[in-house]
Design a protein around this motif. Structure first.
Motif, PDB file in Angstrom:
ATOM      1  N   VAL A  51       0.845  -1.199   0.000  1.00 30.54           N
ATOM      2  CA  VAL A  51       0.000   0.000   0.000  1.00 30.54           C
ATOM      3  C   VAL A  51       0.875   1.242   0.000  1.00 30.54           C
ATOM      4  O   VAL A  51       1.867   1.313   0.745  1.00 30.54           O
ATOM      5  N   VAL A  53      -1.754  -1.236  -3.903  1.00 31.14           N
ATOM      6  CA  VAL A  53      -2.796  -0.202  -3.918  1.00 31.14           C
ATOM      7  C   VAL A  53      -2.175   1.170  -3.646  1.00 31.14           C
ATOM      8  O   VAL A  53      -1.438   1.338  -2.664  1.00 31.14           O
ATOM      9  N   ASP A  72      -3.678  -0.775  -8.259  1.00 35.72           N
ATOM     10  CA  ASP A  72      -4.953  -0.058  -8.095  1.00 35.72           C
ATOM     11  C   ASP A  72      -4.651   1.378  -7.690  1.00 35.72           C
ATOM     12  O   ASP A  72      -3.991   1.596  -6.665  1.00 35.72           O
ATOM     13  N   ARG A  99      -6.308   4.649  -6.290  1.00 34.51           N
ATOM     14  CA  ARG A  99      -7.554   5.064  -5.639  1.00 34.51           C
ATOM     15  C   ARG A  99      -7.418   6.468  -5.084  1.00 34.51           C
ATOM     16  O   ARG A  99      -6.476   6.749  -4.351  1.00 34.51           O
TER      17      ARG A  99
END
Ligand code: ZN
Ligand code: ZN
Length: 342
Positions: free
Chosen positions: A237, A260, A283, A285
């Motif tokens: 992350v 992410v 990803d 976001r």
């Protein structure tokens, strides 16, 4: 009563303004503490950010706490004298997004101290504030300064939700201002196993270590994250809190496949290494504001599960508001600067 009003860049005034009366469901709050946020500083130093510009005088401020001074009709869950953290999030409750449970995307959001809509939404840096009782979260046991940290902490709790599963994850935080350091606290509380913090400033990295980062990397060494980029990357992350493109790019190189990216920093549009994002199936976001996380933020601080105190570096009285904005603008001095209203 006095309020802190921005007219144009560098024209900040302490002005007399009218006291309002609380209506049904509302309370009058005697403000205690107000934290100066990055967005307040953009209005103060530049008259806005991106396409958002000041078009009329606006009361600044959205990170506030205070004591209940008067109750409007029908308010039964608060009492005079209660210390409350006041959420600046005021969605309409009736639009499509509110009804879908996404109040931070409300079409008619009236977030304190925002020049996005016109007329601007006046902020909360005023000695007396009338707010809905539903915006107020009782904060007994906290200092007024801690209670005012509920707002930026909520931003990082929301981001942690956006990141998804955190238990046992390896986390990189780029940009260690108030949002980056609070992200470290939020990620740890959510179960992150290892947290590496990166910034250009050794001082900022000191705060990152003080709130629990396991390791820090100074990005003034351009290759600082290279050891973490081997074998397709290390981190699960990335909390990108700087809004700076080089930090995002370096962070993406250090993410492992299926990692992410949670983008919190708002530094304008930037070019992305789309090849790496695609090939590593990352990803990307966004994360913007918060809503229900606000009450959680207060609870986590009250329970001693998150300690924001090391981040509050300066507290100045209202009469020194201008000086407080100058200190807050100097990252070499300030982490979080707050104004004491009472
Ligand atoms: Zn803020
Ligand atoms: Zn709405």
């Amino acid at each position: 009563m006095k309020a802190i009003v921005i007219h144009t860049a560098k024209d900040l005034r302490l002005e007399e303004c009218a006291v309002e009366k609380p209506g049904p469901g509302e309370v009058e709050i005697r403000l205690a503490a107000g934290g100066i946020c990055g967005s307040d500083l953009h209005y103060y130093n530049h008259g806005g950010f991106g396409t958002v510009r000041l078009k009329e005088p606006m009361i600044l401020g959205h990170e506030v706490s205070g004591h209940v001074a008067a109750l409007g009709e029908g308010v039964s869950d608060l009492a005079i004298g209660d210390l409350v953290a006041v959420s600046p999030s005021r969605p309409c409750g009736a639009c499509d997004y509110c009804l879908k449970g996404l109040p931070n995307h409300c079409f008619h959001m009236r977030f304190y101290g925002s020049a996005m809509p016109f007329p601007h939404i006046q902020g909360a840096f005023r000695e007396r504030l009338v707010a809905k009782a539903s915006q107020c979260v009782k904060a007994e046991g906290l200092s007024a300064g801690e209670a005012a940290m509920a707002e930026p902490l909520s931003v990082t709790l929301h981001a942690t939700r956006r990141a998804g599963e955190m238990l046992g994850k390896r986390v990189l935080v780029t940009g260690c201002g108030p949002i980056g350091t609070l992200s470290i606290l939020a990620a740890r509380r959510a179960g992150a196993a290892e947290i590496v913090a990166a910034d250009l400033s050794e001082r900022a990295l000191g705060f990152a270590r003080a709130v629990g980062a396991d390791r820090t990397v100074n990005l003034s060494d351009r290759d600082g994250l290279v050891p973490f980029s081997e074998n397709k990357g290390t981190f699960d992350v990335l909390y990108e809190c700087s809004g700076a493109q080089p930090a995002l790019v370096a962070g993406i190189q250090a993410l492992r496949p299926r990692g992410v990216i949670v983008q919190l920093g708002l530094g304008g549009d930037m070019a992305l290494p789309m090849m790496a994002i695609t090939a590593k199936e990352l990803d990307l976001r966004g994360s913007f504001r918060f809503h229900e996380e606000f009450a959680t933020a207060v609870k986590l601080m009250q329970g001693g599960l998150i300690d924001v105190k090391p981040l509050i570096t300066h507290t100045l009285p209202l009469c020194e508001a201008l000086k407080a904005f100058e200190i807050a603008s100097d990252k070499g001095q300030s982490m979080k600067t707050q104004i004491a209203f009472a």
